[in-house]
Design an enzyme around this catalytic site. Structure first.
Site, mmCIF file in Angstrom:
data_model
loop_
_atom_site.group_PDB
_atom_site.id
_atom_site.type_symbol
_atom_site.label_atom_id
_atom_site.label_comp_id
_atom_site.label_asym_id
_atom_site.label_seq_id
_atom_site.Cartn_x
_atom_site.Cartn_y
_atom_site.Cartn_z
ATOM 1 N N ARG B 57 5.659 -4.885 13.208
ATOM 2 C CA ARG B 57 5.026 -4.972 11.891
ATOM 3 C C ARG B 57 3.920 -3.928 11.782
ATOM 4 O O ARG B 57 3.602 -3.249 12.739
ATOM 5 C CB ARG B 57 4.459 -6.363 11.659
ATOM 6 C CG ARG B 57 3.566 -6.831 12.797
ATOM 7 C CD ARG B 57 2.528 -7.795 12.356
ATOM 8 N NE ARG B 57 1.523 -7.138 11.536
ATOM 9 C CZ ARG B 57 0.569 -6.322 12.021
ATOM 10 N NH1 ARG B 57 0.484 -6.042 13.306
ATOM 11 N NH2 ARG B 57 -0.317 -5.769 11.200
ATOM 12 N N GLY B 58 3.310 -3.861 10.577
ATOM 13 C CA GLY B 58 2.229 -2.919 10.350
ATOM 14 C C GLY B 58 2.785 -1.668 9.692
ATOM 15 O O GLY B 58 3.807 -1.133 10.107
ATOM 16 N N ALA B 59 2.082 -1.201 8.658
ATOM 17 C CA ALA B 59 2.614 -0.128 7.833
ATOM 18 C C ALA B 59 3.030 1.089 8.664
ATOM 19 O O ALA B 59 4.149 1.583 8.550
ATOM 20 C CB ALA B 59 1.580 0.260 6.776
ATOM 21 N N ARG B 99 12.168 -4.842 4.919
ATOM 22 C CA ARG B 99 10.847 -5.131 4.337
ATOM 23 C C ARG B 99 10.705 -4.279 3.083
ATOM 24 O O ARG B 99 10.163 -3.171 3.142
ATOM 25 C CB ARG B 99 9.714 -4.787 5.325
ATOM 26 C CG ARG B 99 9.656 -5.598 6.600
ATOM 27 C CD ARG B 99 9.275 -7.062 6.401
ATOM 28 N NE ARG B 99 8.018 -7.275 5.716
ATOM 29 C CZ ARG B 99 6.814 -7.184 6.290
ATOM 30 N NH1 ARG B 99 6.697 -6.883 7.555
ATOM 31 N NH2 ARG B 99 5.732 -7.419 5.582
ATOM 32 N N GLN B 198 -2.336 -12.722 11.390
ATOM 33 C CA GLN B 198 -2.413 -11.442 12.108
ATOM 34 C C GLN B 198 -3.858 -11.082 12.451
ATOM 35 O O GLN B 198 -4.112 -10.399 13.432
ATOM 36 C CB GLN B 198 -1.791 -10.304 11.278
ATOM 37 C CG GLN B 198 -0.289 -10.392 11.108
ATOM 38 C CD GLN B 198 0.099 -11.102 9.826
ATOM 39 O OE1 GLN B 198 -0.678 -11.890 9.290
ATOM 40 N NE2 GLN B 198 1.293 -10.853 9.344
ATOM 41 N N ASP B 239 -0.097 -1.198 2.357
ATOM 42 C CA ASP B 239 1.349 -1.156 2.551
ATOM 43 C C ASP B 239 2.008 -0.172 1.604
ATOM 44 O O ASP B 239 3.022 0.440 1.936
ATOM 45 C CB ASP B 239 1.953 -2.549 2.403
ATOM 46 C CG ASP B 239 1.720 -3.340 3.664
ATOM 47 O OD1 ASP B 239 0.614 -3.874 3.827
ATOM 48 O OD2 ASP B 239 2.623 -3.386 4.522
ATOM 49 N N ASN B 249 -1.439 -4.422 -0.480
ATOM 50 C CA ASN B 249 -1.721 -4.688 0.930
ATOM 51 C C ASN B 249 -1.492 -6.177 1.160
ATOM 52 O O ASN B 249 -1.224 -6.947 0.230
ATOM 53 C CB ASN B 249 -3.156 -4.257 1.277
ATOM 54 C CG ASN B 249 -3.420 -4.261 2.772
ATOM 55 O OD1 ASN B 249 -2.591 -3.809 3.556
ATOM 56 N ND2 ASN B 249 -4.543 -4.806 3.181
ATOM 57 N N LYS B 250 -1.622 -6.593 2.397
ATOM 58 C CA LYS B 250 -1.381 -7.983 2.789
ATOM 59 C C LYS B 250 -2.072 -8.961 1.838
ATOM 60 O O LYS B 250 -3.219 -8.771 1.457
ATOM 61 C CB LYS B 250 -1.919 -8.179 4.203
ATOM 62 C CG LYS B 250 -1.784 -9.568 4.768
ATOM 63 C CD LYS B 250 -0.353 -10.050 4.841
ATOM 64 C CE LYS B 250 0.490 -9.140 5.696
ATOM 65 N NZ LYS B 250 1.935 -9.407 5.547
#
Lengths: 348, 348
Positions: B57-59, B99, B198, B239, B249-250
């Site tokens: 995960r993570g951009a 995603r 996270q 993101d 973003n998240k």
């Protein structure tokens, strides 16, 4: 037919807290929605412990709990032949300290305490009046707030403000219940309310019982859904309201208010008069309780964060008056956004 | 001395994802901080599954994962003697769909895909270039953002944007790391980041390893702490960024931005150029992935909410450009608050 045994769980008839046989009965809200267990609390110490671990919670219920706690102290003192004045005063201090931010708790304590001159039975009678007034106030708040929210079909709420937070009906959830009775609710978005998940556990349970359509969201999702045009109004309760209309409520309330302000939808606070603290000028003067970091760092007793990690766990946040469209009580509607100095309520 | 067995956990040397022996190696982030397990991913299907369940995960890491996924497809196709063009194109579709909001994923896919004319080895070489550029970009973003944040000792961040979200260094956490190296961090407040935590799991783990003082908060507490004057700046990742500077973003990022705006402290987005989607005019055009409601309704496989309760689980929110003081990339600083139309980056 068998006589009920002492250990049988008493039936609270839809109430969250009550007084029976000179004991306090209360639903243990930490076990909901999985289990409905009624606690029998015979001493002030037992009640204080239940309040501290949030088995008994919610602004309005805490007011009633405070009054019933003084009644417990008075009755137990009388039974032991102890000094009633001394016992109820000591109980008052312990009860107030159990949740320092919850102004209703102290308010209920003071109401019952004022009747101590008449002896234990007078204290019990006053505590029961506090309970009955709470039930009537809850319904009145719901009816009044529902007028303001009429036509707003998609409502977002935070924490738990229903029957579980009062004795019956509640505050913000009382309004949602009235709206639903009138066919006015499309959907309620329920913020789960970290860290203790009162929204996901308690509000979802109450809305399910009432047949109100609802979905749970994470607390951080409220703002995005509001700005995306998916919410018509926000309605929440309050733990303490300052004279200038600043509102202390469960942590996570303020983000919904900031988003409602930006989106131009109403942010309505539904709360009893007892929540208004005329002794506090503004939100800056409201003490914010910091709770156990383990509420954040652990779940079900297992650690989520790495060993050694610390947490900062304020239980409340303060929504500035400038973001609050209306405070609705059982007696009046206040519009803090325009600038207010809240005084005593008008005569009933 | 025993030769290492095929099953021994490989050492990633501080990286979160890498390429070795024609396989993708990735730290399974769903098991952190409790366990450090490295996944060996041999097929695109295995990688897609790891991305879907957020093990990867993570951009920024997703950009590298996208490129390495195409490399996997190319190498496997060559081994089987299958049609490389057809295989990598099919892989590209599956990877992009894993995603949909994460623009970097598609960007990394496209980079590697463009090299397919040179055969499998050319695709692998290009994917490794994407990886190496990511590491260099991460450090550059951190250095640049740290300049903007100099003197801001109490920083709030959301989700995970460190080495775990990239290959090394990260974006927002790369800036915090640089500030810390310069003695400029008093404390980092880490929003736990519901529903998958996270922040509490991964960011706290990374900050602990780097020796940066930090405390975890619930997501809803950020706004109250900001308005109470207890935070000097907010720095987050992204993101996807639209041409007008709107930032996806998240979920839970927007509330921090609303509060920072009201409190007059900087809200800084640290993200690689690959996050900027020049094909998207504004946040309204960014698709918001809705994830499995069970992420909210259950924990550790046990239900929190009552049976029958539903949830709405958007993975992202959109922070309007008007709330964003700066977007810092490896190439430039953009000031969306003033109104922008983001174009291609300046020549390197």
């Amino acid at each position: 037919m068998e006589a009920p045994r002492r250990d049988d769980p008493p039936d609270l008839g839809g109430r969250s807290i009550d007084w029976r046989d000179d004991e306090v009965l209360a639903l243990d809200q930490t076990l909901l929605p999985g289990e409905e267990r009624v606690l029998r609390l015979r001493t002030v110490e037992e009640l204080v412990a239940a309040i501290r671990r949030l088995a008994v919670r919610g602004a309005m219920a805490l007011g009633v709990a405070g009054a019933l706690g003084i009644a417990l102290a008075a009755v137990r003192a009388e039974e032991r032949g102890a000094d009633l004045e001394q016992e109820v005063r000591a109980a008052a201090e312990r009860l107030r300290a159990a949740r320092p931010t919850a102004v209703n708790l102290g308010w209920g304590v003071d109401r019952a305490l004022a009747a101590r001159g008449g002896g234990a039975r007078a204290v019990v009678a006053e505590a029961l009046r506090v309970r009955d007034e709470d039930i009537a106030s809850s319904r009145a708040i719901g009816l009044r707030a529902a007028e303001l929210l009429a036509g707003r079909r998609r409502v977002l709420t935070h924490c738990n403000t229903g029957a579980l937070a009062a004795v019956e009906h509640g505050s913000a959830l009382s309004a949602i219940r009235v709206l639903h009775e009138r066919g006015g609710i499309g959907e309620v978005l329920v913020a789960e309310t970290r860290p203790l998940l009162q929204g996901a556990r308690l509000t979802a349970w109450e809305l399910g019982r009432l047949g109100v359509p609802h979905r749970v969201i994470v607390d951080g999702a409220g703002a995005g859904l509001i700005l995306a045009g998916r919410v018509d109004a926000v309605v929440v309760g309050a733990d303490r309201i300052a004279r200038n209309g600043d509102v202390a409520n469960k942590v996570g309330t303020l983000p919904h208010a900031l988003a409602a302000d930006r989106a131009g939808i109403p942010f309505v606070v539904a709360a009893p008069e007892s929540t208004i603290d005329l002794g506090v000028a503004s939100g800056a003067d409201i003490p914010i309780e910091e709770r156990d970091p383990r509420e954040i760092l652990e779940r079900d007793g297992r650690r989520v964060a790495p060993p050694g990690t610390e947490a900062l766990n304020p239980a409340f946040d303060v929504t500035p008056a400038a973001l609050v469209d209306a405070i609705v009580t059982e007696r009046r509607v206040i519009h803090p956004r325009e600038g207010v100095e809240i005084g005593p309520p008008p005569p009933a």
